[in-house]
Design an enzyme around this catalytic site. Structure first.
Site, short mmCIF file in Angstrom:
data_model
loop_
_atom_site.label_atom_id
_atom_site.label_comp_id
_atom_site.label_asym_id
_atom_site.label_seq_id
_atom_site.Cartn_x
_atom_site.Cartn_y
_atom_site.Cartn_z
N ASN A 168 44.06 50.88 31.91
CA ASN A 168 45.30 50.01 31.15
C ASN A 168 44.82 49.10 29.98
O ASN A 168 43.71 49.03 29.75
CB ASN A 168 46.17 49.32 32.27
N HIS A 204 24.13 34.18 34.05
CA HIS A 204 23.43 33.39 33.19
C HIS A 204 22.82 32.64 34.45
O HIS A 204 23.50 32.55 35.61
CB HIS A 204 24.27 32.73 32.37
N ALA A 261 45.23 43.57 42.98
CA ALA A 261 45.38 42.74 41.78
C ALA A 261 44.87 41.07 41.97
O ALA A 261 45.23 40.57 42.85
CB ALA A 261 46.93 42.55 41.49
N ARG A 269 41.71 45.85 54.81
CA ARG A 269 42.18 46.92 55.95
C ARG A 269 41.24 48.17 55.34
O ARG A 269 40.95 48.40 54.40
CB ARG A 269 43.50 47.12 56.16
#
Length: 164
Positions: A56, A86, A131, A154
């Site tokens: 996306n 780093h 998300a 789960r």
């Protein structure tokens, strides 16, 4: 980077042009790759994706080390996959030293919007990354992970072998 610019400027209604730009940029790509505009990467040639790869808007893959992505993977908007890190040492950071570790993502993975996948992580098959998750450690097959840092929420069924 010219390859990213070419991909991002490709006419989204011309899937052939988008696919050609992906194949020119990436190290390898399976059947039917699709990437929406706003894509960024370091090299491109270190990225290897399988069939039906879907990205996306505004996804970044920092591919100093290899990024291997399986078949049927979907990546949500504003996601970062990075192979570069780093040093903890400020003296070494002042020299802009980088450390690279590959990232591996299995088949049938859905990475939700706004996720971060850190260097050295392996994500198994049939995984959903919720998300906003930050994946700092390996993820086993057949589960949903979420949170900061991402943890298993789960287990889920792998129904890819069942008849429809």
């Amino acid at each position: 980077m010219k390859g990213c610019a070419k991909l991002n400027q490709a006419d989204q209604t011309d899937s052939g042009a988008v696919e050609a730009a992906i194949r020119e940029l990436f190290g390898s790509a399976g059947k039917d790759p699709s990437i929406l505009p706003g894509f960024a990467c370091d090299n491109g040639k270190n990225i290897h994706v399988g069939e039906d790869f879907l990205v996306n808007y505004n996804v970044t893959i920092l591919d100093i080390a290899p990024v291997s992505i399986g078949d049927y993977v979907m990546i949500g908007p504003n996601t970062l996959i990075t192979t570069v890190n780093h040093p903890i040492s400020p003296k070494k950071r002042r020299r802009h030293l980088g450390q690279a570790k590959p990232v591996v993502i299995g088949n049938d993975v859905w990475i939700g919007g706004g996720c971060t996948i850190l260097p050295g992580v392996t994500i198994g098959n049939n995984v959903v990354v919720a998300a906003g998750a930050v994946v700092t450690k390996d993820v086993p097959d057949n589960c949903i992970v979420g949170g900061v840092p991402a943890k298993i929420i789960r287990e889920i069924e792998d129904d890819t072998e069942q008849e429809e």
